[in-house]
Design a protein around this motif. Structure first.
Motif, mmCIF file in Angstrom:
data_model
loop_
_atom_site.group_PDB
_atom_site.id
_atom_site.type_symbol
_atom_site.label_atom_id
_atom_site.label_comp_id
_atom_site.label_asym_id
_atom_site.label_seq_id
_atom_site.Cartn_x
_atom_site.Cartn_y
_atom_site.Cartn_z
ATOM 1 N N MET A 109 0.835 -1.192 0.000
ATOM 2 C CA MET A 109 0.000 0.000 0.000
ATOM 3 C C MET A 109 0.875 1.248 0.000
ATOM 4 N N TRP A 110 0.242 2.375 -0.358
ATOM 5 C CA TRP A 110 0.858 3.691 -0.279
ATOM 6 C C TRP A 110 0.164 4.472 0.836
ATOM 7 N N LYS A 111 0.924 4.962 1.799
ATOM 8 C CA LYS A 111 0.368 5.796 2.865
ATOM 9 C C LYS A 111 0.892 7.217 2.673
ATOM 10 N N THR A 112 -0.012 8.167 2.598
ATOM 11 C CA THR A 112 0.383 9.563 2.380
ATOM 12 C C THR A 112 -0.122 10.427 3.528
ATOM 13 N N GLN A 113 0.623 11.471 3.805
ATOM 14 C CA GLN A 113 0.236 12.394 4.879
ATOM 15 C C GLN A 113 0.534 13.820 4.458
ATOM 16 N N HIS A 114 -0.485 14.672 4.545
ATOM 17 C CA HIS A 114 -0.358 16.082 4.188
ATOM 18 C C HIS A 114 0.218 16.863 5.360
ATOM 19 N N SER A 115 0.629 18.090 5.071
ATOM 20 C CA SER A 115 1.322 18.889 6.087
ATOM 21 C C SER A 115 0.443 19.200 7.292
ATOM 22 N N ASN A 116 -0.889 19.183 7.117
ATOM 23 C CA ASN A 116 -1.782 19.465 8.241
ATOM 24 C C ASN A 116 -2.156 18.203 9.013
ATOM 25 N N GLY A 117 -1.574 17.059 8.638
ATOM 26 C CA GLY A 117 -1.834 15.814 9.338
ATOM 27 C C GLY A 117 -2.836 14.910 8.659
#
Length: 313
Positions: A109-117
C-alpha cells in the motif's frame, strides 16, 4: 492497456518527456527508412547483369561524405543528450514553495500524509497548477512510485529518503502504480492521484478528519523518545542544538562538511556514530528498530520547523 499515445499529459513534466519521445521516434523511423531504402536501391541498381557503373567512389567525395555523416550524427546525439539531461536535471530539485507531502510505502500500500496531518491510503489528493514535493521512504522493501500520466517514477527505498516533485496540469483521477516487483501482491499495489482545482483542494483538506501536523507529532516524539533530554536548549548534556540546524552546513569531526538535510537527519537518528559533529562526543544511541519511517519523518518535520522559526526570528 492504453498506449503512450492515448495517455493524458497531466503534468508539466509530461509534455517535455513526450516531445523527446516523439522526436526519438521520428529520428529512429527516418533512420530505418533511409537504411532500408538504400539497401533496396542498391539491391535493384547493382543487381547482377545491370548496366550500372561500378567502381570506387572518388576519394574526395568519399571523405566529405564520411565527415558530414559523422558530424551530423554527433551533433544530433549532442542535442538529444542536452535536451534529455536538462529535462531530467530540472526535475530533480523541487521549486521553493512546493506543497510538501510525505509518502510511506509498504507491502502492499501507499500511505500519504499532508502537512496538516490529513492521511490517505492508496490515494493522494493534490491541487492543480501547484508544485507538489513528495518525501518518500519504505518500511520494508524497494518500491517505485510511478504515475504514468505525469511521466514520473522514483524508487522508494528502505532506510533511505527519496523525493520527487511534479506539477499537475489537468484535473482528474490518475493511476498510481508500483513499478518495482515488491512481493506476492505487487500487482495489487495500486492507488490514485486526484487532481483538484486549488479552491476545491483547500475545501477538501479542511473537511478531512482533524489530525496534528507532522511537526507537532514530531515534537511529541521528541519528548517521549527522550531526545529533549540531550538536544533541548535547557539540557545540561553537551549535544548539538537543533534550532536553526535544518539546511545549515555542519562541520564534522573528521573535517568533512555536510548539509543538514532530510538524509543527514535520518542518518543521525539511525547511525549516529557515522557523522560526528565537530566538538561533540559520540554518545548518542541508535534508534534503528525503535522508530518507523513515519516517526522519522515526523521528527524531521519538527527539526525543520525549528529551523524555520529560527529564520523567522
Amino acid at each position: 492497456m492504453n498506449s503512450l499515445f492515448r495517455l493524458p499529459e497531466a503534468s508539466t513534466h509530461a509534455v517535455t518527456v513526450d516531445h523527446i519521445f516523439y522526436l526519438l521516434l521520428v529520428l529512429s523511423g527516418a533512420t530505418v527508412v533511409l537504411v532500408f531504402g538504400l539497401i533496396l536501391l542498391f539491391a535493384v541498381r547493382y543487381r547482377r547483369g545491370s548496366a550500372a557503373k561500378r567502381g570506387p567512389m572518388p576519394e574526395i567525395l568519399s571523405r566529405e561524405f564520411e565527415i558530414g555523416w559523422t558530424v551530423a550524427t554527433l551533433l544530433t546525439f549532442a542535442f538529444l543528450f542536452w535536451w534529455a539531461s536538462s529535462a531530467d536535471l530540472s526535475s530533480l530539485a523541487a521549486p521553493s514553495g512546493a506543497l510538501e507531502i510525505h509518502v510511506v510505502a509498504k507491502q502492499w500500500m501507499w500511505k500519504t500524509q499532508h502537512s496538516n496531518g490529513a492521511r490517505e491510503i492508496n490515494a493522494l489528493h493534490v491541487p492543480l497548477d501547484k508544485p507538489v514535493h513528495l518525501l518518500m521512504s519504505s518500511q520494508d522493501v524497494i518500491h517505485s512510485f510511478f504515475v504514468p500520466a505525469f511521466r514520473v517514477k522514483k524508487d522508494v527505498l528502505p532506510g533511505r529518503d527519496t523525493d520527487l516533485w511534479f506539477q499537475a496540469s489537468k484535473t482528474g483521477t490518475f493511476p498510481l502504480l508500483c513499478a518495482e516487483y515488491c512481493g506476492t501482491n505487487h500487482s495489487m499495489m495500486r492507488g490514485k492521484i486526484v487532481v483538484m482545482r486549488q479552491d476545491d483542494y483547500a475545501k477538501w483538506l479542511v473537511q478531512q478528519p482533524e489530525g496534528d501536523d507532522l511537526a507537532h507529532e514530531g515534537a511529541r516524539l521528541f519528548v517521549s523518545r527522550g531526545c529533549s533530554g540531550c538536544h533541548a536548549g535547557s539540557s545540561n548534556v553537551h549535544a548539538p542544538r537543533l534550532a536553526g540546524l535544518y539546511g545549515r552546513a555542519v562541520q564534522l569531526a573528521d573535517g568533512r562538511t555536510v548539509s543538514a538535510d532530510d538524509a543527514y537527519i535520518r542518518d543521525s537518528i539511525l547511525q549516529p556514530k557515522r557523522d560526528i559533529v565537530a566538538g561533540f562526543e559520540p554518545i548518542m544511541p541508535s534508534f534503528k528498530g525503535l522508530l518507523d519511517d513515519g516517526e522519522i519523518q515526523s521528527l524531521t518535520a519538527y527539526i525543520r520547523s525549528l529551523g524555520e522559526e529560527q529564520q523567522n526570528d
